[in-house]
Design a protein around this motif. Structure first.
Motif, PDB file in Angstrom:
ATOM      1  N   LEU A 190       0.808  -1.204   0.000  1.00 37.97           N
ATOM      2  CA  LEU A 190       0.000   0.000   0.000  1.00 37.97           C
ATOM      3  C   LEU A 190       0.851   1.267   0.000  1.00 37.97           C
ATOM      4  CD1 LEU A 190      -2.484  -1.144   2.780  1.00 37.97           C
ATOM      5  CD2 LEU A 190      -3.069  -0.880   0.361  1.00 37.97           C
ATOM      6  N   TYR A 191       0.263   2.341  -0.499  1.00 38.63           N
ATOM      7  CA  TYR A 191       0.872   3.657  -0.332  1.00 38.63           C
ATOM      8  C   TYR A 191       0.782   4.046   1.151  1.00 38.63           C
ATOM      9  CZ  TYR A 191       1.521   4.580  -5.277  1.00 38.63           C
ATOM     10  OH  TYR A 191       1.993   4.544  -6.561  1.00 38.63           O
ATOM     11  N   PRO A 192       1.574   5.011   1.602  1.00 41.11           N
ATOM     12  CA  PRO A 192       1.528   5.427   3.010  1.00 41.11           C
ATOM     13  C   PRO A 192       0.151   5.965   3.389  1.00 41.11           C
ATOM     14  CG  PRO A 192       3.506   6.262   1.941  1.00 41.11           C
ATOM     15  CD  PRO A 192       2.634   5.701   0.847  1.00 41.11           C
ATOM     16  N   PRO A 193      -0.194   5.905   4.679  1.00 41.75           N
ATOM     17  CA  PRO A 193      -1.496   6.431   5.131  1.00 41.75           C
ATOM     18  C   PRO A 193      -1.682   7.892   4.730  1.00 41.75           C
ATOM     19  CG  PRO A 193      -0.458   5.165   6.882  1.00 41.75           C
ATOM     20  CD  PRO A 193       0.565   5.295   5.785  1.00 41.75           C
ATOM     21  N   VAL A 194      -2.910   8.226   4.404  1.00 39.05           N
ATOM     22  CA  VAL A 194      -3.237   9.590   3.990  1.00 39.05           C
ATOM     23  C   VAL A 194      -4.573   9.968   4.612  1.00 39.05           C
ATOM     24  CG1 VAL A 194      -4.349   8.765   1.866  1.00 39.05           C
ATOM     25  CG2 VAL A 194      -3.521  11.118   1.988  1.00 39.05           C
ATOM     26  N   GLU A 195      -4.706  11.221   4.989  1.00 42.37           N
ATOM     27  CA  GLU A 195      -5.953  11.722   5.554  1.00 42.37           C
ATOM     28  C   GLU A 195      -6.768  12.428   4.470  1.00 42.37           C
ATOM     29  OE1 GLU A 195      -7.183  11.186   8.629  1.00 42.37           O
ATOM     30  OE2 GLU A 195      -5.430   9.846   8.788  1.00 42.37           O
ATOM     31  N   PRO A 196      -8.095  12.421   4.574  1.00 42.39           N
ATOM     32  CA  PRO A 196      -8.920  13.119   3.580  1.00 42.39           C
ATOM     33  C   PRO A 196      -8.642  14.627   3.604  1.00 42.39           C
ATOM     34  CG  PRO A 196     -10.250  11.646   4.941  1.00 42.39           C
ATOM     35  CD  PRO A 196      -8.911  11.724   5.581  1.00 42.39           C
ATOM     36  N   TYR A 197      -8.703  15.247   2.434  1.00 44.07           N
ATOM     37  CA  TYR A 197      -8.617  16.699   2.394  1.00 44.07           C
ATOM     38  C   TYR A 197     -10.014  17.325   2.409  1.00 44.07           C
ATOM     39  CZ  TYR A 197      -9.701  16.736  -2.670  1.00 44.07           C
ATOM     40  OH  TYR A 197     -10.311  16.602  -3.897  1.00 44.07           O
ATOM     41  N   ASP A 198     -11.047  16.467   2.263  1.00 45.34           N
ATOM     42  CA  ASP A 198     -12.427  16.947   2.326  1.00 45.34           C
ATOM     43  C   ASP A 198     -13.309  15.764   2.725  1.00 45.34           C
ATOM     44  OD1 ASP A 198     -14.645  18.672   2.036  1.00 45.34           O
ATOM     45  OD2 ASP A 198     -15.007  17.963  -0.006  1.00 45.34           O
ATOM     46  N   ALA A 199     -14.393  16.043   3.438  1.00 43.42           N
ATOM     47  CA  ALA A 199     -15.349  14.999   3.833  1.00 43.42           C
ATOM     48  C   ALA A 199     -16.702  15.659   4.069  1.00 43.42           C
ATOM     49  CB  ALA A 199     -14.882  14.271   5.094  1.00 43.42           C
ATOM     50  N   GLY A 200     -17.761  14.871   3.947  1.00 38.48           N
ATOM     51  CA  GLY A 200     -19.087  15.417   4.170  1.00 38.48           C
ATOM     52  C   GLY A 200     -20.155  14.362   3.989  1.00 38.48           C
ATOM     53  N   TYR A 201     -21.381  14.807   3.853  1.00 41.99           N
ATOM     54  CA  TYR A 201     -22.521  13.906   3.692  1.00 41.99           C
ATOM     55  C   TYR A 201     -23.346  14.325   2.479  1.00 41.99           C
ATOM     56  CZ  TYR A 201     -21.697  11.819   8.261  1.00 41.99           C
ATOM     57  OH  TYR A 201     -21.143  11.140   9.317  1.00 41.99           O
ATOM     58  N   LEU A 202     -23.745  13.334   1.708  1.00 43.17           N
ATOM     59  CA  LEU A 202     -24.679  13.525   0.606  1.00 43.17           C
ATOM     60  C   LEU A 202     -26.063  13.149   1.117  1.00 43.17           C
ATOM     61  CD1 LEU A 202     -24.817  14.021  -2.579  1.00 43.17           C
ATOM     62  CD2 LEU A 202     -24.885  11.514  -2.742  1.00 43.17           C
ATOM     63  N   GLU A 203     -27.010  14.034   0.966  1.00 44.31           N
ATOM     64  CA  GLU A 203     -28.363  13.767   1.447  1.00 44.31           C
ATOM     65  C   GLU A 203     -29.121  12.921   0.432  1.00 44.31           C
ATOM     66  OE1 GLU A 203     -29.271  14.674   4.465  1.00 44.31           O
ATOM     67  OE2 GLU A 203     -27.458  15.854   4.852  1.00 44.31           O
ATOM     68  N   GLY A 204     -29.787  11.869   0.941  1.00 48.16           N
ATOM     69  CA  GLY A 204     -30.594  11.006   0.085  1.00 48.16           C
ATOM     70  C   GLY A 204     -32.027  10.945   0.572  1.00 48.16           C
ATOM     71  N   GLU A 205     -32.877  10.260  -0.184  1.00 51.52           N
ATOM     72  CA  GLU A 205     -34.267  10.143   0.217  1.00 51.52           C
ATOM     73  C   GLU A 205     -34.399   9.212   1.425  1.00 51.52           C
ATOM     74  OE1 GLU A 205     -34.005   7.610  -3.545  1.00 51.52           O
ATOM     75  OE2 GLU A 205     -32.652   8.768  -2.288  1.00 51.52           O
ATOM     76  N   SER A 206     -35.569   9.236   2.054  1.00 54.85           N
ATOM     77  CA  SER A 206     -35.880   8.385   3.213  1.00 54.85           C
ATOM     78  C   SER A 206     -34.899   8.598   4.360  1.00 54.85           C
ATOM     79  CB  SER A 206     -35.907   6.907   2.807  1.00 54.85           C
ATOM     80  OG  SER A 206     -36.869   6.681   1.798  1.00 54.85           O
ATOM     81  N   GLY A 207     -34.371   9.814   4.470  1.00 57.84           N
ATOM     82  CA  GLY A 207     -33.504  10.147   5.586  1.00 57.84           C
ATOM     83  C   GLY A 207     -32.070   9.689   5.466  1.00 57.84           C
ATOM     84  N   HIS A 208     -31.694   9.086   4.346  1.00 54.14           N
ATOM     85  CA  HIS A 208     -30.314   8.616   4.197  1.00 54.14           C
ATOM     86  C   HIS A 208     -29.345   9.791   4.104  1.00 54.14           C
ATOM     87  CE1 HIS A 208     -30.761   4.266   3.804  1.00 54.14           C
ATOM     88  NE2 HIS A 208     -31.854   4.476   3.094  1.00 54.14           N
ATOM     89  N   ARG A 209     -28.220   9.651   4.811  1.00 54.65           N
ATOM     90  CA  ARG A 209     -27.100  10.580   4.718  1.00 54.65           C
ATOM     91  C   ARG A 209     -25.865   9.739   4.399  1.00 54.65           C
ATOM     92  NH1 ARG A 209     -25.454  13.639   8.994  1.00 54.65           N
ATOM     93  NH2 ARG A 209     -25.146  15.510   7.716  1.00 54.65           N
ATOM     94  N   ILE A 210     -25.279   9.977   3.234  1.00 56.01           N
ATOM     95  CA  ILE A 210     -24.188   9.131   2.734  1.00 56.01           C
ATOM     96  C   ILE A 210     -22.858   9.831   2.995  1.00 56.01           C
ATOM     97  CG2 ILE A 210     -23.192   8.056   0.674  1.00 56.01           C
ATOM     98  CD1 ILE A 210     -26.809   8.828   0.471  1.00 56.01           C
ATOM     99  N   TYR A 211     -22.042   9.217   3.852  1.00 55.18           N
ATOM    100  CA  TYR A 211     -20.741   9.791   4.179  1.00 55.18           C
ATOM    101  C   TYR A 211     -19.770   9.592   3.023  1.00 55.18           C
ATOM    102  CZ  TYR A 211     -16.091  10.373   6.149  1.00 55.18           C
ATOM    103  OH  TYR A 211     -14.796  10.769   6.360  1.00 55.18           O
TER     104      TYR A 211
END
Length: 323
Positions: free
Chosen positions: A14-35
């Motif tokens: 594997l490549y070395p560990p890396v942290e996200p430069y951006d993160a969030g949630y996509l809103e979906g129907e029926s209350g779903h929140r997709i990380y």
């Protein structure tokens, strides 16, 4: 059929560990929140990572499959699992909801086309997405091919793998009365969607542990450990049985039948010779239907992406397409 060439100078692993430069949630129907999260270099080669299950989750090691200097990769927890909410929810949760989520995430990413990487159930979802939106896929990297056919499910839950792991299969059978064992998938689905929380947890743990202990060629506690976690197991088992009893909302053999839609998309199919959940025959059939893809059968390997031979091929594929 088999290509063993890899990018010059790239060490295995594997490549070395890396942290996200951006993160969030996509809103979906029926209350779903997709990380979702984005890793690598903004504006570099776009890619999306599709995890397994259904009901698995993304992990640090998944980020490390891509050169962070050359990729801008989006990873996300599919509906009902990982950091997405509501946890273990089955409502508005089908293959086609996930295909639409991928398209919405592509638009959020700002990519016209992107490399699609999927292993195990992730390969199923990658094929469903690519056959629906071929114009949005620049390359496909697929590992541990699974197409949700009745034959594949019978192999893993009824006839084939149980003969290779009879001791572990006995533990999978234990929560189910003898009269229901002729259709183990349906029996588990009833318990995992029922109101008895104790029975649901017992079934979830047994279902998840069976998979966790049969996915690598040799026992590997680092691979199987997460399957023992009750929180993980409930989402994993509920979502898998939900998708499997419904055959992924696919016609039988639909993904192989429609593989012609992949024509013109460069691709790599990587499959362990001794993959228990996903027999190598499925990868071979996909290659017959999509002959321009590079089929790599990895000797001395099972199903887990972390097995050395498989990992080397995956890194080789992402390196090659980055170039």
């Amino acid at each position: 059929m088999e290509n063993t060439a890899f990018s010059a100078g790239r060490p295995r692993g594997l490549y070395p560990p890396v942290e996200p430069y951006d993160a969030g949630y996509l809103e979906g129907e029926s209350g779903h929140r997709i990380y979702y999260e984005r890793c690598g270099t903004p504006g570099a080669k776009p890619a999306v990572f599709l995890h397994g299950g259904p009901g698995g989750a993304i992990a640090q090691t998944h980020r490390q499959l891509f050169d962070p200097a050359r990729y801008d990769v989006l990873l996300f927890d599919q509906r009902g699992c990982g950091r997405s909410t509501p946890h273990a929810s089955l409502e508005a949760n089908t293959t086609w909801h996930l295909v639409e989520d991928i398209e919405r995430l592509r638009q959020l990413h700002g990519a016209e086309r992107w490399l699609v990487f999927g292993g195990s159930w992730g390969s199923t979802l990658a094929l469903a997405y690519a056959e629906t939106h071929p114009q949005r896929v620049s390359e496909l990297v697929l590992r541990g091919i699974y197409t949700l056919t009745k034959a594949e499910m019978n192999w893993y839950y009824q006839r084939g793998v149980p003969q290779i792991f009879p001791d572990k299969y006995a533990r999978l059978l234990a929560p189910i009365p003898v009269e229901e064992r002729h259709d183990l998938l349906a029996a588990y689905h009833r318990r995992l969607t029922g109101d008895d929380e104790a029975a649901q947890l017992e079934a979830a743990r047994a279902w998840a542990i069976w998979e966790g202990e049969t996915i690598s060629l040799l026992p590997d506690e680092e691979v199987s450990g997460k399957f023992h976690d009750p929180h993980f197991a409930v989402a994993f088992a509920r979502l898998e049985t939900h998708y499997f009893v419904n055959r992924g909302w696919l016609e039988d053999d639909q993904l192989i039948r429609d593989a012609g839609r992949l024509s013109g998309i460069p691709g790599v199919i990587i499959h362990g010779r001794y993959d228990m959940p996903c027999p190598a025959q499925t990868a071979f059939r996909l290659h017959e239907a999509w002959p321009e893809a590079d089929l790599q059968i990895v000797e001395g390997a099972g199903h887990a992406f972390s097995e050395p031979g498989i990992l080397e091929r995956l890194i080789g594929a992402t390196d090659r397409f980055a170039a």
